[in-house]
Design an enzyme around this catalytic site. Structure first.
Site, PDB file in Angstrom:
ATOM      1  N   ASP A  24       0.785  -1.259   0.000  1.00  0.00           N
ATOM      2  CA  ASP A  24       0.000   0.000   0.000  1.00  0.00           C
ATOM      3  C   ASP A  24       0.813   1.304   0.000  1.00  0.00           C
ATOM      4  O   ASP A  24       0.442   2.261   0.706  1.00  0.00           O
ATOM      5  CB  ASP A  24      -0.960   0.025   1.197  1.00  0.00           C
ATOM      6  CG  ASP A  24      -1.944  -1.128   1.192  1.00  0.00           C
ATOM      7  OD1 ASP A  24      -1.887  -1.967   0.285  1.00  0.00           O
ATOM      8  OD2 ASP A  24      -2.763  -1.197   2.123  1.00  0.00           O
ATOM      9  N   LYS A 129      -6.830  -4.857  -3.037  1.00  0.00           N
ATOM     10  CA  LYS A 129      -7.494  -5.502  -1.902  1.00  0.00           C
ATOM     11  C   LYS A 129      -8.507  -4.535  -1.288  1.00  0.00           C
ATOM     12  O   LYS A 129      -8.214  -3.348  -1.124  1.00  0.00           O
ATOM     13  CB  LYS A 129      -6.451  -5.940  -0.856  1.00  0.00           C
ATOM     14  CG  LYS A 129      -5.604  -4.820  -0.282  1.00  0.00           C
ATOM     15  CD  LYS A 129      -4.479  -5.389   0.556  1.00  0.00           C
ATOM     16  CE  LYS A 129      -3.628  -4.337   1.220  1.00  0.00           C
ATOM     17  NZ  LYS A 129      -4.290  -3.514   2.224  1.00  0.00           N
ATOM     18  N   CYS A 162      -2.065  -2.387   7.742  1.00  0.00           N
ATOM     19  CA  CYS A 162      -2.052  -3.311   6.599  1.00  0.00           C
ATOM     20  C   CYS A 162      -0.825  -4.204   6.563  1.00  0.00           C
ATOM     21  O   CYS A 162      -0.911  -5.351   6.090  1.00  0.00           O
ATOM     22  CB  CYS A 162      -2.230  -2.533   5.310  1.00  0.00           C
ATOM     23  SG  CYS A 162      -3.914  -1.898   5.173  1.00  0.00           S
TER      24      CYS A 162
HETATM   25  C1  C5J Z   1      -3.097   0.702   5.545  1.00  0.00           C
HETATM   26  C2  C5J Z   1      -4.817   1.901   6.733  1.00  0.00           C
HETATM   27  N1  C5J Z   1      -2.620   0.524   4.315  1.00  0.00           N
HETATM   28  N2  C5J Z   1      -3.970   2.353   7.650  1.00  0.00           N
HETATM   29  N3  C5J Z   1      -4.367   1.181   5.666  1.00  0.00           N
HETATM   30  O1  C5J Z   1      -2.409   0.482   6.529  1.00  0.00           O
HETATM   31  O2  C5J Z   1      -5.988   2.152   6.800  1.00  0.00           O
END
Ligand code: C5J
Length: 229
Positions: A24, A129, A162
């Site tokens: 991400d 995702k 994540c």
């Molecule tokens: C991720 C989030 N990518 N913090 N998402 O960690 O909402």
């Protein structure tokens, strides 16, 4: 087999059976005006992970280690967005709303895509995702199994959301995972520390923790300028 200095003990890996998982690294998390900021976070803290992540990515590409990227986000019609996730956090703007980088956390918008520094190249799958974990409602496990992957190296954001969710999912699916501590970042310095502690506690209950210097050393690559040995 290569050996990397790690905690709670050395991490051994065969580069042919190892994948780098880049979680991400999206504008929506690391730049102002995206989903991360809509929840009240200081996005600048996440930029700390990028230099080491870039080095690790480059080293994997040079060494022929399989690279796979993830993006958190939703379909344009939001049909895969649970009500709970839409409402949670009382955000300043919601998922799907128009923001400075396009629709928040929606596939195809500028904000949803990966930052240039670690942008995927040909041959590196991108797994979209809907949730926090890389395995939930995705073909991540199928892709890794088809490639004969057994060990995972993790970089990405955020450490305790994540990244950690994906490490836990990987653990339950039988993979050995090692998180590169300086190539992951959190909006909360305390959570960064504790999330890494949790992974490596109890003899590596979810996996291992190492750093980019040790990873580059294991691959026989020169250390990053200014890195601690
Ligand atoms: C991720 C989030 N990518 N913090 N998402 O960690 O909402």
């Amino acid at each position: 087999m290569l050996k990397m200095r790690a905690e709670p003990y050395d991490f051994e890996f065969d580069p042919k059976k190892t994948a780098l998982v880049m979680i991400d690294f999206q504008r929506d998390f690391v730049y102002p005006g995206g989903f991360g900021e809509s929840l009240g976070n200081d996005t600048s803290l996440l930029l700390a992970a990028l230099p080491a992540a870039e080095e690790v990515l480059k080293a994997c590409r040079d060494s022929g280690i399989f690279v796979i990227h993830t993006r958190e986000g939703h379909r344009a019609d939001l049909s895969d967005l649970p009500r709970a996730k839409y409402e949670r956090g009382n955000p300043s703007i919601h998922i799907g709303d128009e923001g400075p980088m396009g629709r928040l956390l929606v596939r195809g918008s500028h904000g949803h895509d990966i930052v240039e520094e670690v942008y995927p190249i040909e041959g590196e799958p991108v797994v979209d995702k809907p949730g926090k974990g890389a395995f939930y409602a995705t073909d991540m496990d199928t892709i890794l199994k088809m490639k004969g992957i057994e060990k995972l190296i993790f970089c990405g954001v955020t450490t305790e959301v994540c990244v950690q969710t994906s490490v836990r999912e990987a653990n339950d699916r039988g993979y050995d995972a090692c998180v590169i501590s300086d190539a992951v970042a959190s909006y909360f310095p305390e959570f960064q520390r504790v999330a890494l502690e949790m992974i490596k506690a109890q003899g590596g209950i979810f996996g291992w923790v190492s750093d980019s210097t040790a990873f580059l050393q294991a691959l026989g690559k020169p250390a990053m300028a200014g890195a601690q040995a």
